[in-house]
Every structure is written in C-alpha cells, then in structure tokens.
Design an enzyme around this catalytic site. Structure first.
Site, short mmCIF file in Angstrom:
data_model
loop_
_atom_site.label_atom_id
_atom_site.label_comp_id
_atom_site.label_asym_id
_atom_site.label_seq_id
_atom_site.Cartn_x
_atom_site.Cartn_y
_atom_site.Cartn_z
N ASP A 213 -34.65 -12.35 -11.34
CA ASP A 213 -34.60 -10.62 -11.48
C ASP A 213 -35.14 -9.86 -10.41
O ASP A 213 -36.52 -10.08 -10.67
CB ASP A 213 -34.85 -10.39 -12.73
CG ASP A 213 -33.49 -11.03 -13.78
OD1 ASP A 213 -32.60 -11.01 -13.29
OD2 ASP A 213 -34.00 -10.98 -14.87
N CYS B 222 -30.61 -3.43 -11.07
CA CYS B 222 -29.95 -2.52 -11.48
C CYS B 222 -30.49 -1.17 -10.88
O CYS B 222 -31.22 -0.95 -10.09
CB CYS B 222 -29.89 -2.67 -12.90
SG CYS B 222 -31.63 -3.23 -13.70
N ILE C 163 -26.56 -11.30 -18.07
CA ILE C 163 -27.58 -11.02 -17.09
C ILE C 163 -28.76 -11.69 -17.88
O ILE C 163 -29.92 -11.70 -17.10
CB ILE C 163 -27.98 -9.28 -16.83
CG1 ILE C 163 -26.59 -8.63 -16.53
CG2 ILE C 163 -28.91 -9.07 -16.13
CD1 ILE C 163 -25.95 -9.34 -15.52
N GLY C 164 -28.83 -12.14 -19.05
CA GLY C 164 -29.95 -12.98 -19.43
C GLY C 164 -30.31 -12.50 -20.91
O GLY C 164 -30.29 -13.69 -21.89
N TRP D 275 -44.23 -3.33 -11.21
CA TRP D 275 -44.49 -2.73 -12.58
C TRP D 275 -45.96 -2.98 -13.18
O TRP D 275 -46.11 -3.04 -14.45
CB TRP D 275 -43.23 -3.08 -13.70
CG TRP D 275 -41.93 -2.61 -13.60
CD1 TRP D 275 -41.81 -1.65 -12.48
CD2 TRP D 275 -40.64 -2.91 -13.76
NE1 TRP D 275 -40.37 -1.35 -12.34
CE2 TRP D 275 -39.61 -2.02 -12.88
CE3 TRP D 275 -40.30 -3.91 -14.58
CZ2 TRP D 275 -38.39 -2.17 -13.51
CZ3 TRP D 275 -38.95 -3.98 -15.02
CH2 TRP D 275 -37.86 -3.15 -14.19
N HIS E 60 -25.96 0.35 -21.05
CA HIS E 60 -26.81 1.55 -21.50
C HIS E 60 -26.04 2.49 -22.49
O HIS E 60 -26.82 3.33 -22.93
CB HIS E 60 -27.37 2.19 -20.09
CG HIS E 60 -28.01 1.51 -19.17
ND1 HIS E 60 -27.53 0.80 -18.21
CD2 HIS E 60 -29.39 1.09 -19.25
CE1 HIS E 60 -28.48 0.08 -17.80
NE2 HIS E 60 -29.40 0.17 -18.16
N1 GLN Z 1 -32.59 -10.85 -17.38
C1 GLN Z 1 -33.27 -9.39 -17.91
C2 GLN Z 1 -32.55 -9.18 -19.05
O1 GLN Z 1 -31.56 -9.71 -19.14
C3 GLN Z 1 -32.94 -8.36 -16.52
C4 GLN Z 1 -33.51 -7.01 -17.23
C5 GLN Z 1 -33.32 -6.05 -16.22
O2 GLN Z 1 -32.59 -6.09 -15.03
N2 GLN Z 1 -34.22 -4.77 -16.30
O3 GLN Z 1 -32.86 -8.27 -19.85
ZN ZN Z 2 -30.87 -4.79 -15.18
#
Ligand code: GLN
Ligand code: ZN
Length: 754
Positions: free
Chosen positions: A597, A641, A429-430, A559, A692
């Site tokens: 994202d 998410c 995801i990054g 945010w 998580h």
């Molecule tokens: N690209 C972000 C990461 O990998 C995405 C974080 C998120 O979805 N909160 O941290």
């Molecule tokens: Zn996420």
C-alpha cells in the site's frame, strides 16, 4: 532588543483536554458554558506556560475549537448558504465542521504538506462578508485580563481565499478580494483600537508557486491593511520564499517571518532583500518535528541575521506554529533517557527559543546549561550505535536491481497461468471491520489482561470468519482481514528496528482527532518476519489465492516523525529494504499475490513543482526496491487513495505494480479522465464502492461506475474492488456491498464486455 517569539501553541492540551471537552459537548454530556470554560482554561495555561518559558511575543487567537481556517471563515461571516437557518454561533461553527442531518459538512483537506487538516472555505461569486465574530478581540482581551499582552494571529486574506473553492461553478477566489479586505480592515482597526501593538498574519502561500494574480492580491492587501492595522508581522513558512522573496520583502508590513529550518540557505538573500525599516523573525526551531535543536548551529544562523539587521530588528521564533508538535516531552515516562535526550516537544522548543534569545542578548554563557545539554545530545546522537548500524548502511549502499526480471506482458502470462483468474477479477483492499470487540481484545492484550495465546486464538477466529465470508460471497482474490493491526504504519513500526513510540506524543489531525506518529530515530532494519504468520494461516484456510498485505516505505515515512540527520530518501531506502525482505519471505512461504500500500505517495509531493521530479524519483525507486525481487508469477499489487492522482500518473505507472487499486468512486471516476490521455500499462481496479460513506451501493451504481471506467481503460485490464480498506465499516454493510460487487463483476463477464 532582540525578542523571543512564538507563532502558535498546540491547542489540544497535554492530556488532550480539548478533545475530551469537544467530544463530551458533541455527545450532549456538557453544555456550551462548560466547553467554553475548558477552552479558557487551556488558553490561560498555554499563555502562562509561554510566559514562564521566557517568550516575549506570545500569540493569541492561535486557539481554536476545531480549526484556525474555519475560525477565519466564521470571523468573515462566510458560512455557506446551506447553513443559513442556524443562528446560534456555536451550533453554526460545529455544523460547518461536522455537518448536520440537513446539511453535509464542509470539505476538509491537508494544510500544505502537513498531516493537519483544515476546513476548506466555500466561496460563491458575489458573496458578501461581514465581521461576524469577536473571537480575535475577545481572546486578546482575555489574555490581557491575565496580565499578558499578546500578538493575535490571523490567516491572511490571500491565503484564505487561495485555499477556498466554489462548489457550484468555476470561480476565481481572488475575485472576492475586494469584498474580503474591508472585513479584515475592520477587524485589524478594532484590534489596533483595543491596544494591540502587533498582529501576526500568516501567508504560507508565499512558499508556493504563485500566479501573477496572487502576487498582485498580496500587494493590494497589504497596501490597504497596513494603513489601519497594528504593526504586521507577516509570516511565511514550510519552505523558502524563493522567487517570491522580492515580493514578500516589498510588502507594506512591519516585519517578515521566514522559515530557516526548511530553508536555512535563504538567509543571505533575505538579508539582502529586506528593507532597513523591517523586522526579521527568524524561524530557527523546527515546529514540524520532534528533534532537539543543534543550538550552536542555530546560534550561528541567528548571529548572521543579527550582524545584518542589528539587535532591535530581530525576533527569534519557531519555524512555524508549534501546532504540529506534541505538547511536552516531560509527559513521556516510558522513553529511555538517551532517546529522550534527543527530543524536544513544543514546551522544550520554547526553552530553546528562549536560550537562543538570551545568548544573543547577554552572550552564550548566560544560557550555558541549555547549550551544553544540546551539545551533549548532538554528540551522543552522532556516536550512538542505536542510530548508526554499519550493516544497514552497507546494505543500503548496495546496488540492487529496481526492475522486475521480466516486463509486464511476460509476467502477466505467468500470473495468468498460475492463478487462472476470470475477467474482471474481484478483491478487497485488505482490512475487514475493526469492530469494538476487536479493539477491546487488542487493548486487553496490550494491558496484560489476556495472554498472547488467547489473543492469537481470537485473531485466528476473526480471520477465519473473514475468509469464509469472502469464499461464500465469491471473491476471487482473498485477504486475511488485518485484524492484528491497529494501524497500518504502527503495526510495522513496532516490529522494525530504528522506530520508537511515544506514550503521549499526540498532534492534532483534525477537529478533536489526534495522531501519535511513530518516531524513526535510527537506521531501520527488520529483525524478523512481520506478517508471514497471518498470511500463511489465512492462506491455508482456502483454495483461493490469498493476498499478502504490506504498507509501503513512502507511506511509513510520510506518517512518521523522521530523523533529520540524513536525507529522507536515505531513510526511505532503509525502510524499503526491510519491506523487500518481508515481500521475499511472503513469496517463499507460498503467498503468490502481495499488495504494498502507498496511500501517502502523493501527499509527500514537495510544495514547489520544481522539486517534484526529484521526490518522485526516489519515492518510485523505493517502491520498486520493495517489489523487484519476486518471480514473474508473483503478482504485486499496490493501493492508493485520497484522489487527485492525475498529475502524477506517469510516476504511478513507473511503480510497475502488476495491479493497482485506486480511489475514484467519490469523484465519480473523475480520475479516469487521466486515463484518456495516458494509457496505463498494467492492470487497475478503480474503486467502485466509496467505503467512506455508510451507504451500501447497489449493483446498478457499481455497474455504472465500472462501465464508465471501461470507456477509458481497456476492460481486459480492469479489476473490481472497493476504493479503500473496510476497517471502519460494519459487517452487515460489508457483506451486502461485497455481494453486489461480485454480482456486478459476474454480470459484466456474462455480457462479454471482456
Ligand atoms: N490495506 C489497508 C486497509 O485495507 C489500506 C488502507 C489505506 O489505504 N489507507 O486498511
Ligand atoms: Zn485506501
């Protein structure tokens, strides 16, 4: 006489004293007595500060060691059975909040549409309740011992129950109402006997769409409670009462608080509906944002109320508790004077409430300096070239095509040609682990202990390590790891025009955790590329495709503290255009896969269903604006998410990202139910590793999840990835889990599932 009132003050303390005391206590560095002393000190300071600011009605029981909903749960003796063995009240309280070895913590979720998280009450059929703590009365007496008479605050019974959930079986929370009400009655009677004249009972669900059962529960509750309680100020906030107005106005309470910041237009209707014996508390100072109020404008609103209810039935208050504001603007030493003149934190908001009250009592000249400062700030704000940038406005007004040049089927072909990815492509995801060393180096750079060259060299080394590891593990689409970012919004805000950062503007997020949201004060634009350098550096290290990584406009908006002088949609469009520029620069630099994202897309949803369509329209359009400029063979990803996307699936599809990665693994692919009814058109990576949790999932776990996904989604559309960024994890677990993840994809390819 018209009185000034407050609904709640931030508990965390100007220097986050509560955070520090809590964390010291959890570590065992201080004992319960020291923790309690820290709490007492904060309460005393905040009560005295409110009195000094001229607030007539000062709240108590707005203080909490963790969360006010959890406090109500503790007060009602409603600890879930898994904590039954814990007899010490303090230990029990923190066990519910944070879990123990033996019993996991209670669930936490966002408080209405704020970024504050509360602990979700856990309910069981046939559960019994009892008055289990004396916190409410204790804190009332504590204030009295300081010579301050307070109005205790409670979360109301119908809101408390409505926020609750049963973990075991489907349960109608309201079926417990008659078990909860006697405890509320006992508590309220005790407060009355102790000499409390008023209580504030919060029923913020009055701003939501209510069921007939909830309405009936509200009527029943206040019919019962008013007989034994001190006079009740029933507080609604975060939106208009709307179709709940007649219900709210008719409840057996002595006063009604309404939010006139979120919903100023409701005043005439409320004045018409309010019975002549009730007090009206007008919430005219924004508890949710940091802008100085337009006092003359708000005075007009208050005067309209005054004309109707008269001086003795009127209270002037913030829109909601000040919990959601930072504590004191005076602590900001690095903000320039002009920007500061536009802001008000909790302490300054109290002064605004007092000034409005004084103006009503004695006429506007009595509060002249505060009014003049407000007018001067409003004028400078209207005229400031830092806020209004004609070039940004011009560009935002331009008609830019929101659709990609070709439909997905065509793009897919072009992308397949270009990247030749296997079936079940793997990616992440990054972010990769933000180790203590990464954070330490960043701090060293920020404080000038190392220079930019040294810091960048360090980031390059970390990036290269992440790239090599991904190659070795055999991932198909790589990422650079985001080592240069402390936070996914802050990183972009710091490089965009129109953003400012406070030094001490902390607000409580949950427990001891605070966030310091960026301030979007003016027109947003991007002076220079923000991420290209890191993506290009990483891309050059490998032959595999490198995914560029951006935060989407809705998440940046959601945010931050956002300016209120133009609609949020307009500010979001400006951010979208800035991100669009970055997307195009990444593409021009040869980055063929770009992820934007949007984890906060869903949490921006309005509280009322009827407002959803309007929000989703502009939110989706802003995302499409960021992505629509790229060629067919550039692959756009997005990521979301925090679950519960089922009800906005159509909007998610409308984003038209080529690939979406989405959190599902915690809810055991519950999300996929939605895909049975709604056939998602593009490619999708349902997360198969719950990042998580510190647990490393085995191949078996991941394969089972993926096969489950393949029942609802055609395998040809499936990607294989974790469910969020890996920033909070350690390297050993990341390596082990990613190896399993890649192996899972390979096994599925081999099995001919696609
Ligand atoms: N690209 C972000 C990461 O990998 C995405 C974080 C998120 O979805 N909160 O941290
Ligand atoms: Zn996420």
């Amino acid at each position: 006489m018209t009185r000034s009132a407050n609904l709640g003050f931030p508990r965390i303390g100007l220097h986050r004293e509560l955070k520090h005391a809590l964390e010291a206590y959890w570590k065992g560095a201080i004992d319960a007595a020291a923790l309690n002393a820290a709490g007492r000190q904060l309460r005393a300071r905040h009560w005295q500060l409110q009195r000094a600011a001229g607030i007539d009605v000062i709240p108590s029981n707005d203080f909490s060691f963790y969360d006010h909903v959890l406090d109500m749960t503790a007060t009602l003796g409603a600890a879930p059975p898994r904590f039954a063995g814990i007899t010490d009240p303090t230990a029990l309280y923190f066990a519910m909040a944070r879990g123990t070895e033996a019993a996991p913590a209670m669930e936490m979720t966002k408080w209405f549409d704020t970024n504050y998280h509360y602990i979700v009450p856990e309910l069981q059929a046939g559960q019994s309740f009892r008055l289990a703590t004396s916190k409410v009365v204790d804190e009332f007496l504590e204030a009295r011992s300081l010579g301050i008479e307070t109005r205790p605050v409670l979360v109301g019974p119908v809101t408390w129950l409505s926020l609750g959930k049963s973990k075991v079986a489907a349960l109608d929370p309201l079926s417990l109402l008659d078990r909860v009400l006697p405890v509320y009655a006992e508590l309220l009677a005790t407060l009355k006997a102790t000499g409390a004249e008023w209580v504030q009972i919060d029923e913020p669900i009055l701003a939501l769409d209510l069921t007939a059962a909830q309405r009936a529960a509200l009527r029943r509750s206040y019919d019962l409670l008013q007989a034994v309680a001190p006079r009740i100020m029933l507080a609604s906030y975060f939106g208009a009462l709307g179709d709940n107005l007649d219900l709210a106005a008719g409840l057996h309470v002595a006063g009604l608080h309404i939010d006139l910041v979120r919903a100023p237009e409701q005043l005439p209707a409320v004045l018409k509906a309010l019975p002549a014996d009730k007090l009206l508390s007008v919430g005219v100072i924004d508890g949710r944002n940091i802008w100085r109020a337009d006092l003359d404008g708000q005075l007009a609103l208050v005067s309209a109320a005054w004309d109707s209810v008269g001086p003795d039935r009127l209270e002037i208050a913030p829109s909601c508790s000040l919990l959601h504001s930072p504590v004191d603007l005076d602590a900001e030493t690095d903000l320039d004077a002009e920007l500061k003149s536009w802001l008000a934190f909790a302490t300054q908001k109290l002064a605004e409430i007092s000034a409005l009250t004084l103006a009503m009592q004695k006429g506007r000249p009595a509060a002249r300096p505060v009014f003049e400062a407000s007018a001067a700030a409003a004028l400078s704000h209207r005229q400031s070239p830092r806020i209004h940038k004609p070039a940004v406005a011009l560009r935002a007004a331009a008609d830019i095509r929101l659709a990609r040049p070709s439909p997905f089927a065509v793009r897919r072909e072009a992308q397949q040609q270009r990247f030749g990815l296997p079936a079940f492509p793997t990616t992440t995801i990054g972010s990769f682990p933000q180790t203590p060393e990464v954070r330490e180096r960043r701090a060293a750079f920020r404080h000038g202990r190392i220079d930019a060259t040294a810091y960048h060299r360090f980031l390059e080394t970390e990036t290269e390590r992440a790239v090599r590891l991904q190659e070795q593990i055999g991932l198909d689409v790589l990422v650079h790891g985001e080592f240069e970012r402390s936070d996914m919004v802050e990183y972009f805000g710091e490089q965009l025009d129109g953003f400012a950062f406070t030094g001490n503007g902390w607000v409580q997020s949950y427990g001891s955790r605070c966030v310091k949201p960026p301030v979007i004060y003016g027109d947003v634009s991007r002076p220079a590329p923000m991420t290209v350098r890191w993506s290009v550096y990483a891309a050059a290290l490998s032959d595999r495709p490198m995914k560029g990584m951006l935060t989407g406009p809705v998440t940046i908006l959601q945010w931050s503290f956002v300016r209120v002088d133009q609609p949020r949609a307009e500010t979001c469009r400006q951010i979208a255009l800035a991100i669009r520029d970055e997307v195009l620069d990444l593409e021009a630099a040869g980055i063929g896969i770009i992820q934007i994202d949007e984890p906060a897309l869903r949490e921006g949803l309005p509280l009322r269903r009827s407002d959803w369509t309007g929000y989703l329209r502009w939110a989706v359009d802003c995302f499409r604006l960021t992505a629509s400029g790229v060629a067919d063979d550039t692959q756009v990803h997005t990521h979301m998410c925090y679950a519960e996307f089922n009800d906005i699936m159509a909007a998610i599809a409308e984003l038209d990202a080529d690939v979406i990665s989405i959190e599902t693994s915690r809810s055991d692919m519950e999300l996929l139910e939605a895909f049975r009814d709604f056939s998602y058109p593009n490619e999708i990576g349902p997360g198969i590793w719950d990042i998580h949790s510190p647990r490393v999932p085995g191949q078996g776990d991941m394969e089972a999840l993926l096969l489950k996904a393949a029942e609802a989604i055609p395998p040809a559309q499936l990607w294989v990835n974790p469910d969020c960024g890996l920033k909070t994890r350690g390297w050993p677990e990341v390596e082990a889990a990613l190896r399993n993840l890649v192996e899972t994809a390979r096994r599925l390819r081999g099995s001919g599932a696609r």
